[in-house]
Design an enzyme around this catalytic site. Structure first.
Site, mmCIF file in Angstrom:
data_model
loop_
_atom_site.group_PDB
_atom_site.id
_atom_site.type_symbol
_atom_site.label_atom_id
_atom_site.label_comp_id
_atom_site.label_asym_id
_atom_site.label_seq_id
_atom_site.Cartn_x
_atom_site.Cartn_y
_atom_site.Cartn_z
ATOM 1 N N GLU A 1 0.890 -1.263 0.108
ATOM 2 C CA GLU A 1 0.023 0.024 0.183
ATOM 3 C C GLU A 1 0.713 1.405 0.077
ATOM 4 O OE1 GLU A 1 -2.377 2.474 3.599
ATOM 5 O OE2 GLU A 1 -2.542 0.123 3.379
ATOM 6 N N LYS B 1 -10.601 -1.462 8.146
ATOM 7 C CA LYS B 1 -9.309 -1.293 8.701
ATOM 8 C C LYS B 1 -9.490 -0.658 10.104
ATOM 9 C CE LYS B 1 -5.499 1.873 8.586
ATOM 10 N NZ LYS B 1 -4.802 2.981 7.384
#
Length: 187
Positions: free
Chosen positions: A42, A130
């Site tokens: 990411e 998340k």
């Protein structure tokens, strides 16, 4: 990204989170993570030239799954999609971001901390949420405490997690863990 991206994320277990002060360091961080066997990475939108970094990495390492993180605004999301992001991540629960990502068929992991935020994200269609910041709010014990009351949510734990703690998060019920500064301390 395949329709079964959640299973693929769960199998990967770890996402390398690249937050880089310059493009060259971002490239080096990615190379170090890939050399360690990580295939989900990411690029945070708080990095230097994140769209350029993501685009270069996606071209150089096409076998990896490349995401864009720290997305806060719709413009961030649009830039990430244009740069080739295969998934998006945010530290916050922004329903407009989640809705736009869904409209673009981009897997998106909105950020949440509280049970209410987690359930709100799931009700809005988030397949994975998340959990952020995980380490400073109870760590793996907090992940474990959420499992029964929230019917085993699919959580991606992120924020200050040390590589030695990955297994404790997975054992507690997280489907994957994001490693950033702790992973790259020596890079």
């Amino acid at each position: 990204m395949t329709p079964d991206w959640v299973t693929e994320l769960q199998q990967a277990q770890v996402v390398a989170v690249l937050r880089s002060p310059n493009l060259e360091q971002g490239l080096a961080m990615a190379e170090a993570a890939i050399a360690r066997g990580l295939r989900w990475l990411e690029v945070t939108w708080t990095s230097d030239r994140p769209a350029e970094l993501l685009s270069q990495l996606r071209e150089k390492y096409p076998d990896c799954c490349w995401g864009a993180g720290s997305l806060l605004h719709l413009t961030d999301l649009e830039e990430a999609i244009a740069a080739g992001a295969m998934f998006g991540v945010s530290p916050i629960l922004s329903l407009p971001l989640l809705e736009r990502a869904q409209a673009k068929d981009l897997p998106f992991l909105p950020g949440a901390l509280t049970p209410t935020e987690i359930m709100t994200a799931q009700a809005a269609g988030a397949a994975v949420v998340k959990l952020f910041p995980a380490s400073s709010t109870g760590g793996s014990a907090y992940v474990r405490s959420l499992q029964q009351p929230l019917n085993h949510p699919k959580l991606f734990a992120c924020g200050g997690i040390h590589p030695d703690a990955v297994q404790s998060y997975l054992d507690a019920g997280a489907i994957a863990v994001g490693l950033g500064s702790q992973l790259f301390a020596a890079t």
